[in-house]
Design a protein around this motif. Structure first.
Motif, mmCIF file in Angstrom:
data_model
loop_
_atom_site.group_PDB
_atom_site.id
_atom_site.type_symbol
_atom_site.label_atom_id
_atom_site.label_comp_id
_atom_site.label_asym_id
_atom_site.label_seq_id
_atom_site.Cartn_x
_atom_site.Cartn_y
_atom_site.Cartn_z
ATOM 1 N N GLN A 237 0.862 -1.188 0.000
ATOM 2 C CA GLN A 237 0.000 0.000 0.000
ATOM 3 C C GLN A 237 0.897 1.235 0.000
ATOM 4 N N PHE A 238 0.807 2.011 -1.077
ATOM 5 C CA PHE A 238 1.607 3.234 -1.241
ATOM 6 C C PHE A 238 0.687 4.414 -0.960
ATOM 7 N N PHE A 239 1.098 5.338 -0.078
ATOM 8 C CA PHE A 239 0.173 6.375 0.388
ATOM 9 C C PHE A 239 0.906 7.689 0.651
ATOM 10 N N ASP A 240 0.120 8.744 0.788
ATOM 11 C CA ASP A 240 0.642 10.065 1.137
ATOM 12 C C ASP A 240 0.834 10.196 2.637
ATOM 13 N N THR A 241 1.857 10.991 3.012
ATOM 14 C CA THR A 241 2.016 11.449 4.394
ATOM 15 C C THR A 241 2.061 12.969 4.371
ATOM 16 N N GLY B 23 4.575 7.116 1.888
ATOM 17 C CA GLY B 23 4.844 5.952 2.724
ATOM 18 C C GLY B 23 4.512 4.660 1.990
ATOM 19 N N LEU B 24 5.056 3.585 2.483
ATOM 20 C CA LEU B 24 4.810 2.266 1.898
ATOM 21 C C LEU B 24 4.604 1.262 3.027
ATOM 22 N N THR B 25 3.497 0.540 2.972
ATOM 23 C CA THR B 25 3.225 -0.547 3.912
ATOM 24 C C THR B 25 3.258 -1.870 3.154
ATOM 25 N N ILE B 26 4.008 -2.815 3.673
ATOM 26 C CA ILE B 26 4.013 -4.172 3.119
ATOM 27 C C ILE B 26 3.418 -5.094 4.171
ATOM 28 N N ASN C 52 1.735 -9.887 -4.345
ATOM 29 C CA ASN C 52 0.369 -10.274 -4.662
ATOM 30 C C ASN C 52 -0.340 -9.109 -5.360
ATOM 31 N N LYS C 53 -0.435 -7.956 -4.684
ATOM 32 C CA LYS C 53 -1.058 -6.786 -5.297
ATOM 33 C C LYS C 53 -0.505 -5.505 -4.678
ATOM 34 N N ILE C 54 -0.637 -4.404 -5.449
ATOM 35 C CA ILE C 54 -0.229 -3.080 -4.990
ATOM 36 C C ILE C 54 -1.442 -2.160 -5.045
ATOM 37 N N ASN C 55 -1.623 -1.409 -3.984
ATOM 38 C CA ASN C 55 -2.703 -0.429 -3.927
ATOM 39 C C ASN C 55 -2.088 0.961 -3.806
ATOM 40 N N LEU C 56 -2.283 1.803 -4.815
ATOM 41 C CA LEU C 56 -1.763 3.176 -4.800
ATOM 42 C C LEU C 56 -2.844 4.096 -4.255
ATOM 43 N N GLN C 57 -2.575 4.722 -3.110
ATOM 44 C CA GLN C 57 -3.599 5.532 -2.440
ATOM 45 C C GLN C 57 -3.190 6.994 -2.277
ATOM 46 N N THR C 58 -2.305 7.464 -3.111
ATOM 47 C CA THR C 58 -1.898 8.876 -3.050
ATOM 48 C C THR C 58 -2.951 9.755 -3.724
#
Length: 654
Positions: free
Chosen positions: A447-451, A456-459, A503-509
């Motif tokens: 999960q790639f996200f804004d801070t 940030g990146l969560t695995i 498995n999968k990537i979720n881009l949440q920026t």
């Protein structure tokens, strides 16, 4: 509700936060299965884990039941570090009987092994339980002769958490034991079979001063011998009458699971690396197939394996295969013709030329592909006696293969049309296994996200262990949003040689930002490192069970067959209600003829002379001639057991 703990690591501008979910009460409790593989050394153990083992067992620097398979504490620590990355376990076999002058050394070694990260000790000598031990789990070796619910209950009471059951048990007996205990039950599913009940053989010590209970068995049972009746009638000559086929429980795995087995053990700490890889991969696939169709089972360790070969246990060392007594007594558990590896049946010779032979493979039932360098073997039949002799087992190497036509450097004179051929060395198969032949990966989501000040990146892996990394950076909108998203996914997904597969990537920026590839790579690398650290932090070694000192051993008297070798062991049994205790056979105090081996293999049954099967026959003693030595066979038909009786030759020589 989830419990969490956090690890914070500072590295340049990257903040790393690790979140580990320790408990999910909503998840159904599944029964965990363990594939347990042998390890000659640390490198073998690592390959076993790569090829699907949930746990490995290995010998330490001393006191292991395979004298020639010892390893340093440092190497075992290296193996444990690798294993725990996959939440796999390392057991050390400290399963010989100990003499009084070895007790202190054994105690010191146990502490060193615990500090090296070892998960459990496999022990035979009950004197170990009287030592000052670290909080390490204890497993009862098969050499403690584990055949009854009463014995198993006692072992649980005195602190064992896992028990290796006798190979001779059948499904109903296993089920009865499982109903009596909370311990994990371990059972041998593949490899060489010791003809004796484990722990009840003194044949090697009596005739060679090499004790099986001390890890130095001379394998006298693999030698050729003659069988005669009390009246002197010869029933067999120059045959390997105590040599059994190898264990193979492929077809019984689910039945064993249903009976209560949770740990499936492969024999072979002295076998080569190709055997280890091939057999481990085979049983990994078999267990995975069972787990996939049931929702009540799971593997105890983490990661899925992929192989670049098709596992086939028939291609690795074996003496033929039997499921032994799992489905009650059956015919042909023995391998009288040879204790060597004959290999897979490939067919009969259909033509013999000056420098070649041609094989008709129809009888093999397989699509046989021959290779340059294959090793073949064959028996020369004694047509006058209609038997096979190990002395006549011959071998040859294929120089060049052209389909079923095999060119040889020299064609042996005893090769004739009709001779059955076996392949005991598949050159192509062995070459594949001698290279990197498997990978083990743990699936993750990203999960790639804004801070507030960057990204940030969560695995998160499939076991809900997570690591979060944040990166402070300037955020400028990318010119091509779609292309930037694709490139970002590609960069983040480059997990390469790590333990993980995407498995999968979720881009949440909010939108796609322009980020240099080097920055994205650093973010990914740090997240992977953090997840590995989180996984190691989340791993918990099994705890030692409590020793109930009021427990009572199911027998009041112990013969030399109970292998009590030191004062600590003696005090243990006395503490638990045993009144009479004989010294172990290795003390050389047994001066009379005595059972040197107790076995469920019965030569009366093998030669159709069983009183239960043939009316009018009595279970009179028989005799085995092994070289110059004569051994008496005594039959206990009530227990369906055979005893080899003899005297201690070492005492006679003194």
């Amino acid at each position: 509700m989830l419990a969490h703990f956090f690890i914070r690591i500072e590295r340049n501008l990257v903040n790393i936060m690790v979140s580990v979910e320790l408990f999910t009460p909503e998840a159904p409790v599944k029964r965990q299965l363990e594939l347990l593989a042998p390890a000659k050394n640390a490198d073998y153990g690592i390959e076993a884990i790569r090829h699907g083992a949930d746990a490995v067992y290995i010998g330490g620097p001393a006191f292991g039941a395979r004298h020639n398979a010892g390893n340093s504490v440092e190497d075992i620590a290296r193996l444990a570090e690798f294993a725990h990355r996959y939440h796999a376990q390392v057991f050390v076999a400290l399963n010989t009987i100990l003499m009084d002058n070895e007790i202190e050394k054994a105690q010191k070694l146990i502490w060193e092994l615990y500090e090296a990260g070892v998960d459990a000790l496999i022990i035979q000598d009950m004197g170990v339980l009287q030592l000052d031990l670290p909080p390490i789990a204890l497993h009862a070796s098969t050499q403690t002769d584990n055949r009854s619910p009463e014995k198993t209950v006692f072992l649980e009471q005195v602190g064992f958490s896992q028990v290796v059951l006798a190979r001779e048990l059948n499904i109903p007996q296993i089920r009865d034991i499982a109903a009596s205990t909370k311990m994990k039950l371990e059972f041998f599913i593949h490899g060489a079979l010791c003809v004796s009940y484990s722990g009840l053989c003194n044949l090697s010590h009596a005739y060679s001063n090499r004790s099986a209970n001390r890890g130095e068995c001379s394998q006298m049972c693999r030698l050729p011998c003659n069988l005669t009746t009390r009246d002197g009638d010869v029933l067999a000559e120059n045959q390997h009458l105590l040599s059994l086929k190898d264990n193979n429980q492929t077809d019984n795995l689910e039945a064993l699971i249903n009976a209560g087995i949770s740990s499936f053990k492969i024999e072979g700490r002295l076998k080569d690396i190709t055997y280890l890889k091939n057999v481990t991969a085979h049983y990994r696939q078999q267990l995975d197939a069972i787990i996939a169709k049931r929702n009540d089972l799971e593997s105890i360790s983490h990661g899925r394996c992929e192989f670049n070969f098709t596992p086939d246990p028939d291609k690795s060392f074996n003496r033929g295969k039997t499921d032994y007594f799992v489905n009650e007594r059956t015919e042909a558990i023995e391998h009288f013709s040879s204790p060597k590896f004959i290999g897979e049946k490939i067919g009969r010779i259909s033509q013999v030329g000056k420098d070649f032979i041609k094989i008709d493979t129809k009888e093999s039932g397989k699509d046989i592909q021959f290779n340059n360098g294959d090793g073949l073997c064959y028996f020369v039949e004694h047509y006058e006696t209609q038997r096979l002799s190990d002395d006549k087992l011959s071998g040859l190497r294929v120089n060049r293969a052209d389909g079923n036509t095999l060119f040889l450097t020299e064609v042996p004179k005893d090769l004739k049309v009709g001779v059955m051929m076996f392949r005991n060395f598949d050159h192509k198969f062995e070459a594949t296994l001698n290279k990197d032949s498997a990978s083990r990966k743990i699936a993750v989501d990203m999960q790639f996200f804004d801070t507030d000040d960057g990204v940030g990146l969560t695995i998160t892996d499939v076991h809900n262990i997570s690591a979060t990394v944040t990166l402070a950076c300037d955020k400028a909108p990318a010119n091509d949003q779609a292309k930037t998203a694709d490139n970002l996914k590609k960069q983040l997904g480059k997990l390469g040689s790590s333990d993980f597969v995407l498995n999968k990537i979720n881009l949440q920026t909010e939108q796609m930002w322009f980020l240099p590839a080097s920055m994205v790579n650093e973010l990914r690398r740090d997240a992977v490192s953090a997840l590995m650290a989180a996984r190691v932090a989340a791993y918990q070694r099994p705890e030692r069970w409590v020793h109930d000192k009021t427990a009572r051993f199911p027998q009041k008297a112990l013969s030399f067959l109970s292998n009590v070798a030191n004062e600590k062991a003696k005090s243990f049994y006395e503490q638990h209600g045993v009144i009479q205790i004989e010294d172990t056979y290795e003390k050389n105090t047994v001066l009379h003829d005595a059972p040197l081996m107790v076995t469920k293999h019965c030569l009366r049954y093998s030669f159709n002379l069983c009183p239960k099967e043939v009316e009018g026959i009595k279970a009179e003693p028989m005799f085995l001639d092994v070289g110059k030595d004569k051994l008496k066979l005594v039959f206990d038909c009530y227990k369906c057991e055979m005893m080899i009786v003899g005297s201690n030759q070492l005492v006679k020589q003194q």
